[in-house]
Design a protein around this motif. Structure first.
Motif, PDB file in Angstrom:
ATOM      1  N   VAL A  62       0.824  -1.209   0.000  1.00 45.22           N
ATOM      2  CA  VAL A  62       0.000   0.000   0.000  1.00 45.22           C
ATOM      3  C   VAL A  62       0.863   1.267   0.000  1.00 45.22           C
ATOM      4  O   VAL A  62       0.709   2.117  -0.884  1.00 45.22           O
ATOM      5  CB  VAL A  62      -0.992  -0.004   1.181  1.00 45.22           C
ATOM      6  CG1 VAL A  62      -1.694   1.347   1.293  1.00 45.22           C
ATOM      7  CG2 VAL A  62      -2.012  -1.126   1.002  1.00 45.22           C
ATOM      8  N   PRO A  63       1.788   1.439   0.968  1.00 40.84           N
ATOM      9  CA  PRO A  63       2.626   2.633   0.911  1.00 40.84           C
ATOM     10  C   PRO A  63       3.500   2.675  -0.345  1.00 40.84           C
ATOM     11  O   PRO A  63       3.772   3.743  -0.883  1.00 40.84           O
ATOM     12  CB  PRO A  63       3.484   2.544   2.182  1.00 40.84           C
ATOM     13  CG  PRO A  63       3.414   1.131   2.613  1.00 40.84           C
ATOM     14  CD  PRO A  63       2.075   0.635   2.177  1.00 40.84           C
ATOM     15  N   PHE A  64       3.929   1.485  -0.819  1.00 38.24           N
ATOM     16  CA  PHE A  64       4.724   1.470  -2.044  1.00 38.24           C
ATOM     17  C   PHE A  64       3.879   1.925  -3.231  1.00 38.24           C
ATOM     18  O   PHE A  64       4.353   2.682  -4.085  1.00 38.24           O
ATOM     19  CB  PHE A  64       5.273   0.066  -2.307  1.00 38.24           C
ATOM     20  CG  PHE A  64       6.152  -0.005  -3.529  1.00 38.24           C
ATOM     21  CD1 PHE A  64       7.455   0.457  -3.489  1.00 38.24           C
ATOM     22  CD2 PHE A  64       5.661  -0.505  -4.719  1.00 38.24           C
ATOM     23  CE1 PHE A  64       8.256   0.413  -4.609  1.00 38.24           C
ATOM     24  CE2 PHE A  64       6.451  -0.561  -5.849  1.00 38.24           C
ATOM     25  CZ  PHE A  64       7.757  -0.101  -5.795  1.00 38.24           C
ATOM     26  N   GLY A  65       2.621   1.475  -3.294  1.00 34.82           N
ATOM     27  CA  GLY A  65       1.729   1.906  -4.368  1.00 34.82           C
ATOM     28  C   GLY A  65       1.477   3.402  -4.328  1.00 34.82           C
ATOM     29  O   GLY A  65       1.438   4.070  -5.368  1.00 34.82           O
ATOM     30  N   ILE A  66       1.309   3.937  -3.109  1.00 33.15           N
ATOM     31  CA  ILE A  66       1.124   5.388  -2.954  1.00 33.15           C
ATOM     32  C   ILE A  66       2.371   6.136  -3.410  1.00 33.15           C
ATOM     33  O   ILE A  66       2.296   7.133  -4.150  1.00 33.15           O
ATOM     34  CB  ILE A  66       0.796   5.731  -1.485  1.00 33.15           C
ATOM     35  CG1 ILE A  66      -0.546   5.115  -1.084  1.00 33.15           C
ATOM     36  CG2 ILE A  66       0.784   7.234  -1.269  1.00 33.15           C
ATOM     37  CD1 ILE A  66      -0.872   5.259   0.390  1.00 33.15           C
ATOM     38  N   PHE A  67       3.528   5.638  -2.978  1.00 34.04           N
ATOM     39  CA  PHE A  67       4.793   6.263  -3.360  1.00 34.04           C
ATOM     40  C   PHE A  67       5.012   6.188  -4.874  1.00 34.04           C
ATOM     41  O   PHE A  67       5.408   7.171  -5.507  1.00 34.04           O
ATOM     42  CB  PHE A  67       5.942   5.564  -2.630  1.00 34.04           C
ATOM     43  CG  PHE A  67       7.311   6.079  -2.997  1.00 34.04           C
ATOM     44  CD1 PHE A  67       7.763   7.281  -2.474  1.00 34.04           C
ATOM     45  CD2 PHE A  67       8.129   5.376  -3.863  1.00 34.04           C
ATOM     46  CE1 PHE A  67       9.013   7.757  -2.812  1.00 34.04           C
ATOM     47  CE2 PHE A  67       9.382   5.845  -4.201  1.00 34.04           C
ATOM     48  CZ  PHE A  67       9.825   7.040  -3.678  1.00 34.04           C
ATOM     49  N   TYR A  68       4.730   5.023  -5.463  1.00 34.07           N
ATOM     50  CA  TYR A  68       4.899   4.829  -6.903  1.00 34.07           C
ATOM     51  C   TYR A  68       4.007   5.798  -7.683  1.00 34.07           C
ATOM     52  O   TYR A  68       4.441   6.427  -8.649  1.00 34.07           O
ATOM     53  CB  TYR A  68       4.560   3.385  -7.263  1.00 34.07           C
ATOM     54  CG  TYR A  68       4.814   3.016  -8.703  1.00 34.07           C
ATOM     55  CD1 TYR A  68       6.038   2.488  -9.102  1.00 34.07           C
ATOM     56  CD2 TYR A  68       3.825   3.175  -9.669  1.00 34.07           C
ATOM     57  CE1 TYR A  68       6.270   2.146 -10.421  1.00 34.07           C
ATOM     58  CE2 TYR A  68       4.055   2.837 -10.993  1.00 34.07           C
ATOM     59  CZ  TYR A  68       5.275   2.315 -11.361  1.00 34.07           C
ATOM     60  OH  TYR A  68       5.488   1.979 -12.678  1.00 34.07           O
ATOM     61  N   ALA A  69       2.749   5.922  -7.256  1.00 34.74           N
ATOM     62  CA  ALA A  69       1.812   6.826  -7.926  1.00 34.74           C
ATOM     63  C   ALA A  69       2.276   8.276  -7.819  1.00 34.74           C
ATOM     64  O   ALA A  69       2.165   9.048  -8.777  1.00 34.74           O
ATOM     65  CB  ALA A  69       0.415   6.671  -7.326  1.00 34.74           C
ATOM     66  N   ALA A  70       2.797   8.651  -6.645  1.00 32.10           N
ATOM     67  CA  ALA A  70       3.266  10.025  -6.445  1.00 32.10           C
ATOM     68  C   ALA A  70       4.428  10.349  -7.380  1.00 32.10           C
ATOM     69  O   ALA A  70       4.469  11.419  -7.996  1.00 32.10           O
ATOM     70  CB  ALA A  70       3.682  10.221  -4.989  1.00 32.10           C
ATOM     71  N   ILE A  71       5.376   9.405  -7.507  1.00 35.60           N
ATOM     72  CA  ILE A  71       6.528   9.628  -8.379  1.00 35.60           C
ATOM     73  C   ILE A  71       6.084   9.730  -9.836  1.00 35.60           C
ATOM     74  O   ILE A  71       6.502  10.634 -10.571  1.00 35.60           O
ATOM     75  CB  ILE A  71       7.567   8.500  -8.202  1.00 35.60           C
ATOM     76  CG1 ILE A  71       8.157   8.536  -6.791  1.00 35.60           C
ATOM     77  CG2 ILE A  71       8.682   8.626  -9.237  1.00 35.60           C
ATOM     78  CD1 ILE A  71       8.906   9.798  -6.453  1.00 35.60           C
ATOM     79  N   GLU A  72       5.232   8.795 -10.265  1.00 34.10           N
ATOM     80  CA  GLU A  72       4.756   8.806 -11.648  1.00 34.10           C
ATOM     81  C   GLU A  72       3.994  10.091 -11.953  1.00 34.10           C
ATOM     82  O   GLU A  72       4.189  10.723 -12.995  1.00 34.10           O
ATOM     83  CB  GLU A  72       3.853   7.590 -11.894  1.00 34.10           C
ATOM     84  CG  GLU A  72       4.569   6.256 -11.924  1.00 34.10           C
ATOM     85  CD  GLU A  72       5.422   6.085 -13.173  1.00 34.10           C
ATOM     86  OE1 GLU A  72       5.032   6.596 -14.234  1.00 34.10           O
ATOM     87  OE2 GLU A  72       6.488   5.441 -13.077  1.00 34.10           O
ATOM     88  N   PHE A  73       3.115  10.493 -11.036  1.00 27.90           N
ATOM     89  CA  PHE A  73       2.308  11.693 -11.235  1.00 27.90           C
ATOM     90  C   PHE A  73       3.193  12.936 -11.264  1.00 27.90           C
ATOM     91  O   PHE A  73       2.997  13.829 -12.098  1.00 27.90           O
ATOM     92  CB  PHE A  73       1.277  11.807 -10.112  1.00 27.90           C
ATOM     93  CG  PHE A  73       0.173  12.783 -10.401  1.00 27.90           C
ATOM     94  CD1 PHE A  73      -0.925  12.402 -11.157  1.00 27.90           C
ATOM     95  CD2 PHE A  73       0.224  14.082  -9.915  1.00 27.90           C
ATOM     96  CE1 PHE A  73      -1.951  13.293 -11.427  1.00 27.90           C
ATOM     97  CE2 PHE A  73      -0.792  14.981 -10.173  1.00 27.90           C
ATOM     98  CZ  PHE A  73      -1.890  14.585 -10.927  1.00 27.90           C
ATOM     99  N   LEU A  74       4.189  12.988 -10.385  1.00 26.56           N
ATOM    100  CA  LEU A  74       5.090  14.121 -10.323  1.00 26.56           C
ATOM    101  C   LEU A  74       5.882  14.256 -11.616  1.00 26.56           C
ATOM    102  O   LEU A  74       5.978  15.349 -12.197  1.00 26.56           O
ATOM    103  CB  LEU A  74       6.047  13.970  -9.133  1.00 26.56           C
ATOM    104  CG  LEU A  74       7.149  15.026  -9.006  1.00 26.56           C
ATOM    105  CD1 LEU A  74       6.548  16.392  -8.723  1.00 26.56           C
ATOM    106  CD2 LEU A  74       8.124  14.636  -7.896  1.00 26.56           C
ATOM    107  N   PHE A  75       6.453  13.156 -12.077  1.00 27.01           N
ATOM    108  CA  PHE A  75       7.250  13.193 -13.298  1.00 27.01           C
ATOM    109  C   PHE A  75       6.385  13.522 -14.513  1.00 27.01           C
ATOM    110  O   PHE A  75       6.785  14.325 -15.360  1.00 27.01           O
ATOM    111  CB  PHE A  75       7.973  11.860 -13.499  1.00 27.01           C
ATOM    112  CG  PHE A  75       9.308  11.789 -12.814  1.00 27.01           C
ATOM    113  CD1 PHE A  75      10.477  12.032 -13.508  1.00 27.01           C
ATOM    114  CD2 PHE A  75       9.401  11.487 -11.461  1.00 27.01           C
ATOM    115  CE1 PHE A  75      11.713  11.978 -12.882  1.00 27.01           C
ATOM    116  CE2 PHE A  75      10.623  11.429 -10.815  1.00 27.01           C
ATOM    117  CZ  PHE A  75      11.790  11.671 -11.532  1.00 27.01           C
TER     118      PHE A  75
END
Length: 359
Positions: A62-75
């Motif tokens: 769950v935290p990894f999915g949140i982190f992954y989404a944040a990085i993808e969205f930011l980039f």
């Protein structure tokens, strides 16, 4: 801002669901039946708590999915336009690798605690650990799958890719949709003033601004043709909150908000004209080497014709009467009927309205 937050939350939920399934699948294929394999040296009294481990991995995902989404969205939103694709891929991969080391270390420590055995001897265990690198390879493949699905959804529109996989459009299907033909005003003159290279940069910037708002108004980019963009909506999505019209004016507002940038770089502020129309048409897959969805029908041709007479009537956006009647425009919009037009290639006339927004 609100719609952007909604988009991010939806993308985050999809990311969490994907990585929970991905890591859960890895644990199953990696550890299911491990005690029946020859060469396993764990003492018989220790049984791998597979359900507990799956639960822990799911929670950790769950935290990894949140982190992954944040990085993808930011980039995607702030850095992809200004950085080379190779730099973006390398940077994201490095960030994910560091995160993966931390996540796997946590899982290993938890598993060791549950089994009451020491599974790692030092902090750099992951450098020579085959299991860890198998996880890395699995992660890279899973990440590529996620990226592929994301790109395919952006290419064909939300939900269309899955329908294509299921073969829904192998045979022509009838759909009711709205189309907008969006074209740069005075494009020939601007191209001559700027030159081909700078003109291409201008089109890039304009379409980048357009892409920043398409999801906000539930729009899909059907295709780009030179300095023209063709957008599409499901009929109900296009008339909902007047999305098909609101997108045009929001696009103009976004360009106006960046007028200093355009003025300094190109010595002009781009303006666009648009034709909007909707109705029933056919959609189907075409091509084998370059497969894509194609729309066939009078709706496409009529929308193009409507946009082509914008200059004649000195209008920024023209919309067909049949579509306008299905919308519920607030008082902030002003509509003006143009005489019935016999558009080129049409046997009957069509009523068209000029729409403007009251400041």
């Amino acid at each position: 801002m609100r719609r952007t937050l909604q988009q991010y939350l939806l993308f985050t939920l999809r990311s969490i669901a994907f990585w929970v399934l991905a890591f859960g699948f890895f644990i199953i294929i990696r550890y299911f039946g491990v005690f029946e394999e020859k060469g396993v040296s764990i003492l018989p009294k220790y049984e791998l708590p597979i359900l507990d481990l799956l639960t822990y991995v799911a929670i950790s995902s769950v935290p990894f999915g949140i982190f992954y989404a944040a990085i993808e969205f930011l980039f995607d939103r702030y850095l992809a336009k200004s950085l080379a694709l190779g730099v973006v891929v390398f940077t994201k991969t490095f960030i994910y690798l560091v995160t993966l080391i931390i996540l796997v270390s946590s899982v290993v420590e938890y598993t060791g605690y549950m089994l009451d055995v020491s599974l790692n001897d030092d902090g750099g265990w992951w450098r020579t650990n085959k299991t860890f690198w198998s996880i890395v390879i699995f992660f890279v493949v899973a990440s590529l799958v996620f990226s592929f699905i994301k790109i395919a959804n952006e290419k064909f529109g939300r939900g269309i890719f899955i329908k294509m996989l299921l073969g829904k459009y192998r045979k022509p299907k009838e759909e009711k949709r709205i189309f907008m033909f969006l074209d740069l005003k005075a494009s020939t003159t601007i191209a001559e003033q700027l030159g081909h290279y700078t003109y291409s940069q201008l089109i890039q910037d304009c379409f980048y601004d357009l892409n920043m708002i398409t999801r906000k108004f539930d729009a899909e980019i059907y295709q780009y043709v030179g300095d023209e963009a063709v957008l599409s909506w499901k009929y109900t999505h296009g008339i909902k909150r007047n999305n098909a019209l609101q997108l045009y004016f929001n696009f103009q507002e976004r360009i106006a908000s960046r007028s200093n940038y355009y003025q300094e770089k190109y010595n002009l502020i781009p303006e666009f004209k648009a034709g909007i129309h909707g109705g029933t048409l056919m959609v189907t897959e075409v091509g084998t080497i370059k497969k894509e969805l194609a729309y066939h029908g009078d709706v496409i041709n009529t929308t193009a014709r409507i946009q082509s007479v914008c200059n004649k009537y000195n209008a920024s956006v023209l919309i067909s009467e049949v579509l306008l009647k299905d919308m519920k425009l607030p008082e902030t919009f002003d509509t003006k009927k143009i005489d019935d037009l016999l558009l080129k290639g049409k046997a009957t006339t069509i009523n068209i309205y000029d729409v403007s927004k009251i400041v």
